[in-house]
Design an enzyme around this catalytic site. Sequence first.
Site, PDB file in Angstrom:
ATOM      1  N   GLY A 208       0.869  -1.274  -0.030  1.00  0.00           N
ATOM      2  CA  GLY A 208      -0.022  -0.091  -0.183  1.00  0.00           C
ATOM      3  C   GLY A 208       0.944   1.127   0.092  1.00  0.00           C
ATOM      4  N   ASN A 209       0.137   2.406   0.421  1.00  0.00           N
ATOM      5  CA  ASN A 209       1.064   3.415   0.508  1.00  0.00           C
ATOM      6  C   ASN A 209       0.308   4.392   1.372  1.00  0.00           C
ATOM      7  OD1 ASN A 209      -0.768   5.611  -0.740  1.00  0.00           O
ATOM      8  ND2 ASN A 209      -0.682   4.035  -2.597  1.00  0.00           N
ATOM      9  N   TYR A 210       1.060   5.688   1.847  1.00  0.00           N
ATOM     10  CA  TYR A 210       0.730   6.441   2.865  1.00  0.00           C
ATOM     11  C   TYR A 210      -0.484   7.266   2.657  1.00  0.00           C
ATOM     12  CZ  TYR A 210       5.227   4.977   4.954  1.00  0.00           C
ATOM     13  OH  TYR A 210       6.240   4.422   5.255  1.00  0.00           O
ATOM     14  N   ALA A 276      -3.581   7.593  -4.928  1.00  0.00           N
ATOM     15  CA  ALA A 276      -2.325   7.008  -5.046  1.00  0.00           C
ATOM     16  C   ALA A 276      -2.383   5.403  -5.620  1.00  0.00           C
ATOM     17  CB  ALA A 276      -1.400   7.381  -3.863  1.00  0.00           C
TER      18      ALA A 276
END
Length: 697
Positions: A208-210, A276
């Site tokens: 995943g990402n932030y 994102a």
Amino acid sequence: MLKGKNIVLGITGSIAAYKAAILVRLLVKEGAQVQVVMTPSSKEFITPLTLSTLSGRPVLCDFFNSNSGEWNSHVELGLWADAMIVAPATASTLGKMAGGIADNMLVTTYLSMKAPVFIAPAMDLDMFAHPSTQHNLEVLAGYGNHIIEPGTGELASHLSGKGRMEEPENIVQALKDFFLGKSLLKGKKVLITAGPTYEKIDPVRFIGNYSSGKMGFALAAECAACGADVVLVSGPVSQPTPSGAVERIDVESAAQMHDAAVKAFPACDAAILCAAVADYRPATCADKKIKRTGEGMVIELEPNKDIAAELGKAKRDGQRLVGFALETNDGELNAREKLAKKNLDFIVLNSLADKGAGFAHDTNKVTIIDKEGVAEYPLKSKRDVARDIVAHLSKLLLALLILVLPLDTFAVGEELNAKVSLNSSKVQGANTEVFKVLEEAITQFLNDRKWTANTYEDYERIDCNFNFVVDQYSPDGSFTTSLIVQGTRPVYGSNYSTTVFKYEDKAITFTYQPYDRMEFNEDNLDNNLTAVLAYYAYLIIGFDMDTMGDLGGNEWLNKAQSIANNAQTLGDAGWRAMSSENNRYSIIDDYMNGALEPVRKLMYKYHRLGLDTMYKNVTAGRKVITECLTMLNKAYEDRAMAYFPRLFVEYKNDELLNIYSNSSTKERQDAEKIITRIDPSLSAKWEELVSKPAEQL
Ligand code: PMT
């Protein structure tokens, strides 16, 4: 824009309270219903009688009507109002509003207010600068109130500094801008992607990402606040769904986001892709939790579909696509690449190199890039960033709307959006009220009069400025003024507006007594002021229409010409046929002369086919502009004494220099030759441009 709006105007005890009378008048003229609420001390500065006369409603000051014993319901006012303005707002009232001290009708009404509140402070400079006032303003702004900053200038104390209440005209404009913003995306459907995607490795782990979703959700909230129907496709986040017309579709993976976005897009007018999205996903997802083995591990990844690129391919005429670029280095370069590759209309670049920007912050710092240019913005709250993005998008959508409207929709009524200023500094000492009243009367005459037969929406009205300078004034009401008049039109797909007519009228004489009726009769011109105003109004409409279609402005230009012919009997020099080669008479006579027909035709070609193309394709647009210059040159050759070609190159000179600033040397030289031939006084800047070597351009 304010027609039918209910406005509560709160007035407090400041010397600036006298301006509230003008404010009431302006609001009433705009078609608003105004309910004045006063603090007890404001009555020392302006009488309730004046305000009730102007607003046509009894003024409220007390909780009870002392005659009838009836309760004045602040709660009802809070529900009735579309907006509340507190102007002037003293330091004391600001403190009470910030602290919730409801000891008068005004603050009580404020606390019950359901509508947006605009606050225009007015006080001495030291009081305004005091930390407690500044703190109160911050608190009030934090509650979502709109602070209309005071101006700087001479104050009641005769000191000079910041604290002058903003002029009533600008307060009304702030209100109009606000309501216009509310309908920027009315009737539009916007798809927004937000948050991260999770790409499963096994039942308990993911890539995943932030992304927190804050930016995408702020965009959804802003679009909904501007009247759009929003489809919000969100990855896993813990953001509440914004209020308003927002349909939220929760997804987890890039593939799910892709499917939801592709399904929703065809019914949308625009998409803003803020999510994102993971570019890769594990090629397989283990169906059981992967156990630790002590050995290294390789996860094979396969590419996800690029949602933006796919929507870019599917995009039909009239749809707009906005992407984001999150970069760590070479931001602009990478963003431009994405802009082109994904067929976006514009891209919003944010960089992790900027403090406070990007993932999870409440703030962001963005640069909006399109084929036209680059606009850099400072660090702002994500909601304010969303406002900038929506403003940019709405212009593109509006441009499309204007382009698809048939031409005759433009032949309309209440056509002008005229801004009028009347500078009386040369005749100081005179009663300044007369200038204010005249300025207002001219504004009303130009804006409220139906100049043609059809109907304009507010956003279609033609922008123009009438800037008068009073050179002489005598108390018997006789004026001599000069006037710079300018009409502009938007260049579609950009923030740029281009001048379609600009002229300085050097000496206009007329008489005017405060509150004289501004009468105008086309067949019987007995008032030089309204004749001049009507002449320029028709001229601007005509020029604007010429930019919309070949010779499209005939109807209005004929009217301007007939005013010029009839007004010769008025005895004012500006109208007389032979008195000067460049007066009102000669402008229109020139322009309508058959020999100058190519000049008229180039108005359309230059603006619609040239400038409007430049935002998509600079080279193609510039080529058309070069052809226009050749047409201009030919017309000049055919009628060298004509004034119009000179006027045209004069007001277009800076724009033309800009257009050719990135062209080949040959193109620059050709343009220089034509322009400086028509007006040799423009040669210095052209020589400078032509002499620049290509690599410096
Ligand atoms: O959510 P926040 O915590 O508030 O953070 C906001 C944000 C930093 C996530 C946001 O401002 C942002 O920059 N979003 C885009 C992040 C990103 O993926 O950028 P990119 O440069 O990798 O992608 C370019 C564009 O293509 C983006 O519009 C992206 O949504 C889109 N894209 C990318 C890959 C893919 N498979 N499909 C896409 O549509």
